[in-house]
Design a protein around this motif. Structure first.
Motif, PDB file in Angstrom:
ATOM      1  N   SER A  70       0.862  -1.182   0.000  1.00 32.35           N
ATOM      2  CA  SER A  70       0.000   0.000   0.000  1.00 32.35           C
ATOM      3  C   SER A  70       0.898   1.231   0.000  1.00 32.35           C
ATOM      4  O   SER A  70       2.120   1.123   0.137  1.00 32.35           O
ATOM      5  CB  SER A  70      -0.921   0.007   1.231  1.00 32.35           C
ATOM      6  N   PHE A  71       0.289   2.402  -0.170  1.00 34.90           N
ATOM      7  CA  PHE A  71       1.084   3.623  -0.070  1.00 34.90           C
ATOM      8  C   PHE A  71       0.411   4.586   0.899  1.00 34.90           C
ATOM      9  O   PHE A  71      -0.803   4.531   1.121  1.00 34.90           O
ATOM     10  CB  PHE A  71       1.297   4.273  -1.445  1.00 34.90           C
ATOM     11  N   ILE A  72       1.218   5.459   1.464  1.00 34.14           N
ATOM     12  CA  ILE A  72       0.753   6.346   2.528  1.00 34.14           C
ATOM     13  C   ILE A  72       0.997   7.803   2.151  1.00 34.14           C
ATOM     14  O   ILE A  72       2.103   8.176   1.762  1.00 34.14           O
ATOM     15  CB  ILE A  72       1.489   6.041   3.850  1.00 34.14           C
ATOM     16  N   VAL A  73      -0.049   8.602   2.251  1.00 33.30           N
ATOM     17  CA  VAL A  73       0.076  10.056   2.126  1.00 33.30           C
ATOM     18  C   VAL A  73       0.210  10.590   3.545  1.00 33.30           C
ATOM     19  O   VAL A  73      -0.717  10.481   4.345  1.00 33.30           O
ATOM     20  CB  VAL A  73      -1.150  10.671   1.423  1.00 33.30           C
ATOM     21  N   LYS A  74       1.358  11.155   3.850  1.00 37.13           N
ATOM     22  CA  LYS A  74       1.677  11.485   5.235  1.00 37.13           C
ATOM     23  C   LYS A  74       1.150  12.851   5.681  1.00 37.13           C
ATOM     24  O   LYS A  74       0.996  13.098   6.874  1.00 37.13           O
ATOM     25  CB  LYS A  74       3.192  11.430   5.423  1.00 37.13           C
ATOM     26  N   ASP A  75       0.928  13.718   4.721  1.00 36.36           N
ATOM     27  CA  ASP A  75       0.406  15.055   5.042  1.00 36.36           C
ATOM     28  C   ASP A  75      -0.398  15.507   3.830  1.00 36.36           C
ATOM     29  O   ASP A  75       0.150  16.043   2.868  1.00 36.36           O
ATOM     30  CB  ASP A  75       1.561  16.012   5.329  1.00 36.36           C
ATOM     31  N   SER A  76      -1.700  15.279   3.866  1.00 33.60           N
ATOM     32  CA  SER A  76      -2.536  15.519   2.686  1.00 33.60           C
ATOM     33  C   SER A  76      -2.540  16.982   2.254  1.00 33.60           C
ATOM     34  O   SER A  76      -2.622  17.289   1.062  1.00 33.60           O
ATOM     35  CB  SER A  76      -3.969  15.046   2.942  1.00 33.60           C
ATOM     36  N   GLU A  77      -2.438  17.898   3.215  1.00 34.58           N
ATOM     37  CA  GLU A  77      -2.479  19.321   2.871  1.00 34.58           C
ATOM     38  C   GLU A  77      -1.234  19.731   2.084  1.00 34.58           C
ATOM     39  O   GLU A  77      -1.330  20.340   1.012  1.00 34.58           O
ATOM     40  CB  GLU A  77      -2.604  20.171   4.138  1.00 34.58           C
ATOM     41  N   THR A  78      -0.064  19.380   2.598  1.00 29.98           N
ATOM     42  CA  THR A  78       1.178  19.717   1.898  1.00 29.98           C
ATOM     43  C   THR A  78       1.296  18.927   0.604  1.00 29.98           C
ATOM     44  O   THR A  78       1.754  19.438  -0.418  1.00 29.98           O
ATOM     45  CB  THR A  78       2.398  19.422   2.797  1.00 29.98           C
ATOM     46  N   ILE A  83       2.803  18.162  -4.388  1.00 29.34           N
ATOM     47  CA  ILE A  83       2.907  17.011  -5.293  1.00 29.34           C
ATOM     48  C   ILE A  83       1.835  17.014  -6.381  1.00 29.34           C
ATOM     49  O   ILE A  83       2.138  16.841  -7.569  1.00 29.34           O
ATOM     50  CB  ILE A  83       2.833  15.687  -4.504  1.00 29.34           C
ATOM     51  N   LEU A  84       0.592  17.208  -5.997  1.00 29.60           N
ATOM     52  CA  LEU A  84      -0.503  17.118  -6.977  1.00 29.60           C
ATOM     53  C   LEU A  84      -0.351  18.082  -8.155  1.00 29.60           C
ATOM     54  O   LEU A  84      -0.508  17.670  -9.310  1.00 29.60           O
ATOM     55  CB  LEU A  84      -1.855  17.336  -6.282  1.00 29.60           C
ATOM     56  N   PRO A  85      -0.045  19.366  -7.918  1.00 27.47           N
ATOM     57  CA  PRO A  85       0.099  20.275  -9.075  1.00 27.47           C
ATOM     58  C   PRO A  85       1.235  19.871 -10.009  1.00 27.47           C
ATOM     59  O   PRO A  85       1.167  20.109 -11.211  1.00 27.47           O
ATOM     60  CB  PRO A  85       0.392  21.633  -8.416  1.00 27.47           C
ATOM     61  N   LYS A  86       2.249  19.251  -9.456  1.00 26.76           N
ATOM     62  CA  LYS A  86       3.416  18.864 -10.251  1.00 26.76           C
ATOM     63  C   LYS A  86       3.099  17.721 -11.206  1.00 26.76           C
ATOM     64  O   LYS A  86       3.559  17.698 -12.353  1.00 26.76           O
ATOM     65  CB  LYS A  86       4.554  18.461  -9.312  1.00 26.76           C
ATOM     66  N   THR A  90      -3.464  19.787 -10.459  1.00 24.02           N
ATOM     67  CA  THR A  90      -4.563  20.123  -9.556  1.00 24.02           C
ATOM     68  C   THR A  90      -4.016  20.138  -8.142  1.00 24.02           C
ATOM     69  O   THR A  90      -2.977  19.524  -7.865  1.00 24.02           O
ATOM     70  CB  THR A  90      -5.714  19.105  -9.659  1.00 24.02           C
ATOM     71  N   ASN A  91      -4.701  20.826  -7.248  1.00 27.53           N
ATOM     72  CA  ASN A  91      -4.301  20.791  -5.839  1.00 27.53           C
ATOM     73  C   ASN A  91      -5.471  20.342  -4.966  1.00 27.53           C
ATOM     74  O   ASN A  91      -5.504  20.607  -3.768  1.00 27.53           O
ATOM     75  CB  ASN A  91      -3.789  22.164  -5.384  1.00 27.53           C
ATOM     76  N   PHE A  93      -7.193  17.543  -3.183  1.00 32.59           N
ATOM     77  CA  PHE A  93      -6.935  16.191  -2.678  1.00 32.59           C
ATOM     78  C   PHE A  93      -8.158  15.291  -2.818  1.00 32.59           C
ATOM     79  O   PHE A  93      -8.034  14.093  -3.076  1.00 32.59           O
ATOM     80  CB  PHE A  93      -6.501  16.258  -1.210  1.00 32.59           C
ATOM     81  N   ASN A  94      -9.344  15.863  -2.661  1.00 33.56           N
ATOM     82  CA  ASN A  94     -10.565  15.067  -2.805  1.00 33.56           C
ATOM     83  C   ASN A  94     -10.698  14.499  -4.220  1.00 33.56           C
ATOM     84  O   ASN A  94     -11.172  13.372  -4.407  1.00 33.56           O
ATOM     85  CB  ASN A  94     -11.795  15.910  -2.464  1.00 33.56           C
ATOM     86  N   SER A  95     -10.285  15.276  -5.211  1.00 32.15           N
ATOM     87  CA  SER A  95     -10.318  14.785  -6.595  1.00 32.15           C
ATOM     88  C   SER A  95      -9.345  13.624  -6.770  1.00 32.15           C
ATOM     89  O   SER A  95      -9.638  12.647  -7.466  1.00 32.15           O
ATOM     90  CB  SER A  95      -9.953  15.913  -7.567  1.00 32.15           C
ATOM     91  N   PHE A  96      -8.191  13.739  -6.141  1.00 33.53           N
ATOM     92  CA  PHE A  96      -7.199  12.665  -6.185  1.00 33.53           C
ATOM     93  C   PHE A  96      -7.765  11.389  -5.564  1.00 33.53           C
ATOM     94  O   PHE A  96      -7.618  10.294  -6.113  1.00 33.53           O
ATOM     95  CB  PHE A  96      -5.940  13.116  -5.444  1.00 33.53           C
ATOM     96  N   VAL A  97      -8.447  11.533  -4.438  1.00 33.79           N
ATOM     97  CA  VAL A  97      -9.054  10.376  -3.765  1.00 33.79           C
ATOM     98  C   VAL A  97     -10.143   9.754  -4.635  1.00 33.79           C
ATOM     99  O   VAL A  97     -10.263   8.526  -4.728  1.00 33.79           O
ATOM    100  CB  VAL A  97      -9.626  10.782  -2.394  1.00 33.79           C
ATOM    101  N   ARG A  98     -10.942  10.601  -5.294  1.00 36.98           N
ATOM    102  CA  ARG A  98     -11.992  10.078  -6.177  1.00 36.98           C
ATOM    103  C   ARG A  98     -11.388   9.276  -7.324  1.00 36.98           C
ATOM    104  O   ARG A  98     -11.922   8.235  -7.722  1.00 36.98           O
ATOM    105  CB  ARG A  98     -12.852  11.226  -6.717  1.00 36.98           C
ATOM    106  N   GLN A  99     -10.274   9.766  -7.866  1.00 37.91           N
ATOM    107  CA  GLN A  99      -9.605   9.028  -8.935  1.00 37.91           C
ATOM    108  C   GLN A  99      -9.118   7.672  -8.430  1.00 37.91           C
ATOM    109  O   GLN A  99      -9.253   6.650  -9.115  1.00 37.91           O
ATOM    110  CB  GLN A  99      -8.421   9.836  -9.477  1.00 37.91           C
ATOM    111  N   LEU A 100      -8.567   7.661  -7.241  1.00 36.02           N
ATOM    112  CA  LEU A 100      -8.119   6.394  -6.652  1.00 36.02           C
ATOM    113  C   LEU A 100      -9.295   5.430  -6.506  1.00 36.02           C
ATOM    114  O   LEU A 100      -9.182   4.235  -6.814  1.00 36.02           O
ATOM    115  CB  LEU A 100      -7.475   6.647  -5.289  1.00 36.02           C
ATOM    116  N   ASN A 101     -10.417   5.950  -6.053  1.00 38.45           N
ATOM    117  CA  ASN A 101     -11.606   5.101  -5.904  1.00 38.45           C
ATOM    118  C   ASN A 101     -12.062   4.549  -7.248  1.00 38.45           C
ATOM    119  O   ASN A 101     -12.511   3.400  -7.340  1.00 38.45           O
ATOM    120  CB  ASN A 101     -12.745   5.892  -5.257  1.00 38.45           C
ATOM    121  N   MET A 102     -11.954   5.369  -8.290  1.00 38.64           N
ATOM    122  CA  MET A 102     -12.356   4.922  -9.622  1.00 38.64           C
ATOM    123  C   MET A 102     -11.479   3.782 -10.124  1.00 38.64           C
ATOM    124  O   MET A 102     -11.893   2.982 -10.959  1.00 38.64           O
ATOM    125  CB  MET A 102     -12.299   6.088 -10.613  1.00 38.64           C
TER     126      MET A 102
END
Length: 204
Positions: A70-78, A83-86, A90-91, A93-102
């Motif tokens: 598994s992988f761990i996001v240690k600080d979702s805000e930072t 990381i996300l914009p790079k 996007t910045n 995090f909820n969209s990132f989680v939705r993609q993971l769920n998909m």
């Protein structure tokens, strides 16, 4: 006799071709939708996730767990700001989680996150085909298809079929026009020859 002109016919066909090239029949018409996701787009999301985890400079914010299952996001805000914009432009995090769920990733109940509130809590995700030392399993990760996706895909193929039918129809029109032009050329030559023959006869 005045030669018959077929410019109007050619212009009509050209207009149809322009419409074909201008319309987006190979994609759903709504500006809020996109073409059905392809295997390439699926690999892109999962591939970027692997790239993020393999980059050790990101390990302070996201990393594999100790066993690599598994992988761990240690600080979702930072993580969202750095990381996300790079990688995903996007910045959110909820969209990132939705993609993971998909892609059938599931949140792991982590003892370290119990009682932690706010966006900086620890998040852990797993997928049975997302294993650090088993990259060959990545091909098994598929994006979920919901009713909306199926409807868009059906619309896509329907429009694509209509596009192909119209393209063939225009092609046949062009072929017919070429034949008519040739017949017209022959006919005008015959008329011209007959006119010349008649003029010669009249001289005598």
């Amino acid at each position: 006799m005045e030669q018959i002109s077929w410019d109007a016919n050619q212009k009509s066909i050209n207009q149809v071709q322009e419409k074909l090239s201008e319309t987006h029949l190979l994609c759903p018409p709504s500006p809020n939708t996109s073409c059905p996701s392809s295997p390439g787009s699926q690999r892109q999301f999962v591939g970027k996730l692997v790239e993020i985890l393999n980059d050790m400079s990101n390990s302070n914010l996201i990393s594999w767990n100790q066993s690599g299952t598994s992988f761990i996001v240690k600080d979702s805000e930072t993580f969202s700001q750095v990381i996300l914009p790079k990688y995903f432009k996007t910045n959110n995090f909820n969209s990132f989680v939705r993609q993971l769920n998909m892609y059938n990733f599931h949140k792991v109940k982590n003892a370290n996150s119990k009682g932690v509130k706010g966006e900086d809590q620890i998040w852990e995700f797993e997928n049975e085909n997302f294993i650090r030392d088993k990259p060959h399993l990545l091909v098994n990760i598929k994006r979920k298809a919901n009713e909306k996706d199926n409807g868009i895909q059906a619309q896509f193929y329907d429009l694509q079929n209509k596009y192909n039918e119209l393209f063939i129809y225009v092609k046949h029109l062009q072929e017919d026009l070429i034949k008519v032009k040739e017949d017209n050329r022959i006919l005008n030559n015959m008329i011209e020859n007959l006119k010349n023959y008649t003029d010669e006869k009249c001289k005598y």
